[in-house]
Design an enzyme around this catalytic site. Structure first.
Site, PDB file in Angstrom:
ATOM      1  CD1 TRP A   1     -23.279  18.407  59.680  1.00  0.00           C
ATOM      2  CD2 TRP A   1     -21.628  16.645  59.803  1.00  0.00           C
ATOM      3  NE1 TRP A   1     -23.537  17.325  59.182  1.00  0.00           N
ATOM      4  CE2 TRP A   1     -22.876  16.543  58.972  1.00  0.00           C
ATOM      5  CE3 TRP A   1     -20.454  15.920  59.850  1.00  0.00           C
ATOM      6  CZ2 TRP A   1     -22.820  15.459  58.228  1.00  0.00           C
ATOM      7  CZ3 TRP A   1     -20.452  14.887  59.206  1.00  0.00           C
ATOM      8  CH2 TRP A   1     -21.530  14.517  58.433  1.00  0.00           C
TER       9      TRP A   1
ATOM     10  CG  ASP B   1     -18.506  22.764  58.246  1.00  0.00           C
ATOM     11  OD1 ASP B   1     -18.689  22.561  57.129  1.00  0.00           O
ATOM     12  OD2 ASP B   1     -18.649  21.797  58.812  1.00  0.00           O
TER      13      ASP B   1
ATOM     14  CE  LYS C   1     -24.243  18.017  53.255  1.00  0.00           C
ATOM     15  NZ  LYS C   1     -23.222  17.967  54.027  1.00  0.00           N
TER      16      LYS C   1
HETATM   17  C1  LIG Z   1     -22.185  17.323  55.251  1.00  0.00           C
HETATM   18  C2  LIG Z   1     -21.402  18.029  56.136  1.00  0.00           C
HETATM   19  C3  LIG Z   1     -20.511  17.664  56.627  1.00  0.00           C
HETATM   20  C4  LIG Z   1     -19.619  16.298  56.156  1.00  0.00           C
HETATM   21  O1  LIG Z   1     -19.085  16.593  55.094  1.00  0.00           O
HETATM   22  P1  LIG Z   1     -18.224  15.465  54.283  1.00  0.00           P
HETATM   23  O2  LIG Z   1     -17.843  15.987  52.822  1.00  0.00           O
HETATM   24  O3  LIG Z   1     -19.257  14.184  54.227  1.00  0.00           O
HETATM   25  O4  LIG Z   1     -17.151  15.074  54.992  1.00  0.00           O
HETATM   26  C5  LIG Z   1     -19.911  18.547  57.456  1.00  0.00           C
HETATM   27  N1  LIG Z   1     -20.265  19.709  57.940  1.00  0.00           N
HETATM   28  C6  LIG Z   1     -21.295  20.218  57.495  1.00  0.00           C
HETATM   29  C7  LIG Z   1     -22.153  21.276  57.881  1.00  0.00           C
HETATM   30  C8  LIG Z   1     -22.075  19.112  56.555  1.00  0.00           C
HETATM   31  O5  LIG Z   1     -23.421  19.584  56.316  1.00  0.00           O
END
Ligand SMILES: *Cc1c(COP(=O)(O)O)cnc(C)c1O
Length: 356
Positions: free
Chosen positions: A101, A168, A192
């Site tokens: 990511w 993030d 998540k």
């Molecule tokens: C799942 C995830 C993403 C991607 O998220 P989307 O909403 O599918 O774009 C980005 N960063 C992390 C840490 C993730 O776990």
């Protein structure tokens, strides 16, 4: 009986949230209309948006001067938006590459300017958190991924430097107490640890915006969404509402400090079994282990069928590891109960008995 859901994302939500959300889809608050068929400008929905924002501020103990946004496009669009809004023309951004990511985030930033990868753990399939890096003093911001969902690693401390701090936090927001005054921009896909897929939470310090010297298209400009209270265009009403329910659930439980305690207990129980049971080994470096995504492998790969059968019999779902890592990944987000973790631990112990 419902299954024990260890899915990495979209992932488990509290049972009572699912129940309330499904009721609202049928008849929202008894108004005789569905939540998903009323105007987002109705007083009913405006209240949902306001309550959601208030809960985020309260649960994270956000200081004054931060805006809370519910956007679309997932964390993946934030990879680009953060750079668009913070990377100055002729500026430079610093990224810590701690997983796929992070790598995707920095790839998008490169569309806007210079990117300095100040540390990476790619050399060992990202099974550890990079340390001993220096944060350049002249970077517009430093970006890092607090929890690496795929590999099961997590930053225990945030990077400290002079630059703005961007994070993030998709897979560990609301899971532990953090001092948000240290962050300038945080984003997290809801699916998540907060709600269903379809909305992205963005927390941004207002004073850092408008400094890049570049024109930003309306939909990519945080200031557009701040000025319109996340209603510049139609917001993802179901995702926002269901996130609100999850945040209310969390508040009733005692908030982030209460859930952090439970999260620590769940992770401790599972890692203890991985370390004790001779048939399993952990994937991530011990000191960097995630409290949200627990990655592990069988010591002898051929025991796979036996272990999978035990998991199936115990109604365990979503345990398969990410294709880039293999093995198993137990995602034990906020809504996962310690009882479900215990079911997995029991399955691991049963394998040991079977093979004795
Ligand atoms: C799942 C995830 C993403 C991607 O998220 P989307 O909403 O599918 O774009 C980005 N960063 C992390 C840490 C993730 O776990």
């Amino acid at each position: 009986m419902k299954k024990h859901n260890f899915s990495a994302g979209p992932s488990i939500l509290p049972q009572e949230v699912l129940k309330k959300a499904s009721e609202a889809v049928n008849n929202f608050n008894g108004i005789g209309l569905s939540l998903i068929e009323i105007s987002h400008r109705s007083k009913e929905f405006i209240e949902v948006m306001e309550t959601s924002k208030k809960l985020v501020k309260e649960l994270l103990n956000l200081p004054e001067g931060y805006s809370v946004l519910f956007l679309q496009g997932g964390a993946s669009l934030e990879f680009l938006m953060t750079a668009y809004n913070l990377l100055k023309v002729d500026g430079k951004a610093a990224y810590i590459d701690s997983g796929a990511w992070s790598a995707k985030a920095l790839k998008e930033a490169k569309f806007l300017g210079e990117v300095d990868v100040i540390a990476s753990s790619k050399d060992k399939i990202y099974n550890y958190i990079p340390k001993n890096y220096t944060i350049p003093t002249n970077a517009d911001y430093v970006h890092y991924t607090s929890n690496n969902t795929i590999y099961g690693t997590q930053f225990k401390e945030f990077p400290k430097g002079e630059s703005l701090l961007v994070c993030d936090m998709s897979s560990d927001i609301f899971s532990r107490v953090l001092d948000f005054s240290k962050f300038d921009l945080v984003y997290a896909g809801a699916q998540k640890n907060m709600g269903p897929a379809g909305t992205t939470l963005v927390i941004v310090k207002d004073e850092i915006l408008g400094e890049t010297g570049r024109a930003i298209p309306s939909m990519l400009d945080y200031q557009t969404h701040i000025s319109k209270d996340s209603m510049f265009n139609t917001p993802p009403v179901f995702a926002v509402y269901t996130s609100m329910l999850t945040l209310q659930w969390l508040k009733n439980l005692g908030g982030v400090s209460a859930i952090e305690k439970l999260n620590n207990e769940k992770a401790a129980a599972l890692y203890a079994e991985i370390d004790r049971n001779p048939h399993f080994k952990g994937f991530a470096e011990v000191e960097d282990r995630s409290l949200m995504n627990v990655t592990f492998n069988l010591t002898i790969e051929t025991h796979k069928d036996a272990f999978n059968a035990l998991c199936d019999a115990a109604s365990i779902s979503g345990l398969k590891g990410h294709r880039s890592v293999g093995g198993y990944r137990a995602s034990i987000y906020n809504a996962m109960s310690i009882e479900s973790v215990q079911v997995l631990v029991n399955a691991m112990q049963q394998l040991e008995k079977q093979l004795a």
